[in-house]
Design an enzyme around this catalytic site. Structure first.
Site, PDB file in Angstrom:
ATOM      1  CE1 TYR A 150      -3.785   2.401   0.691  1.00 26.56           C
ATOM      2  CE2 TYR A 150      -2.325   3.325   2.363  1.00 26.56           C
ATOM      3  CZ  TYR A 150      -3.467   3.419   1.581  1.00 26.56           C
ATOM      4  OH  TYR A 150      -4.287   4.516   1.693  1.00 26.56           O
ATOM      5  CB  ALA A 152       5.335   0.311  -2.517  1.00 27.10           C
TER       6      ALA A 152
END
Length: 169
Positions: A150, A152
């Site tokens: 999430y 990233a």
């Protein structure tokens, strides 16, 4: 004032629903998309007083994105505003994250921003008018334990947004 059309991905609940409601209150006609939660989408449409329409869309599917954006423009008119809001997250240590879980989050949160923006940009560029808002997260800046994919994907959204602004802003 001419009729303005906005597309909000993931507009059936949470932040997306609030965005749809704010746009309707500001005089926009809104197309909202949802992957699941049809009852929630129907409730948003009902509450809009006829100023919103819901479209089922899996934002991970490039062909479906092209089809649904064409349908929206056929039904409502040219898309003047886009809010890339659709997003998911998984919980778990990165070392335990499967490739499929990683890909699902990245495709939903980042890939969809790219694909939906790409689908509506030609019309905006032709008309020399439009606005795109990409929803990210503080997790993009700070990271959150157990939410590596999430964080990233949301950090990628920031880079995509900055690049797109330099290209067409």
């Amino acid at each position: 004032m001419s009729r303005r059309i906005a597309l909000v991905t993931g507009g059936n609940r949470g932040i997306g629903r609030a965005i749809v409601e704010a746009l309707v209150d500001s005089g926009w006609e809104v197309a909202l998309t949802f992957r699941s939660g049809e009852d929630q989408a129907d409730a948003v449409v009902a509450a809009s007083g006829g100023h919103a329409a819901a479209y089922r869309l899996d934002v991970r599917d490039p062909d479906a994105i092209d089809e649904v954006t064409r349908r929206i423009e056929d039904d409502l008119g040219p898309i003047d505003g886009l809010v890339n809001n659709a997003g998911i997250r998984t919980h778990g240590l990165l070392a335990m994250t499967s490739d499929s879980a990683w890909q699902d989050v990245v495709d939903t949160n980042l890939g969809a921003m790219f694909r939906v923006s790409r689908a509506i940009l030609p019309g905006m560029l032709r008309r020399r008018n439009g606005v795109i808002v990409n929803v990210s997260s503080l997790g993009a800046l700070h990271g959150v334990a157990g939410q590596g994919p999430y964080a990233a994907s949301k950090a990628g959204a920031l880079g995509l947004t900055r690049s797109l602004a330099r290209e067409v802003g």
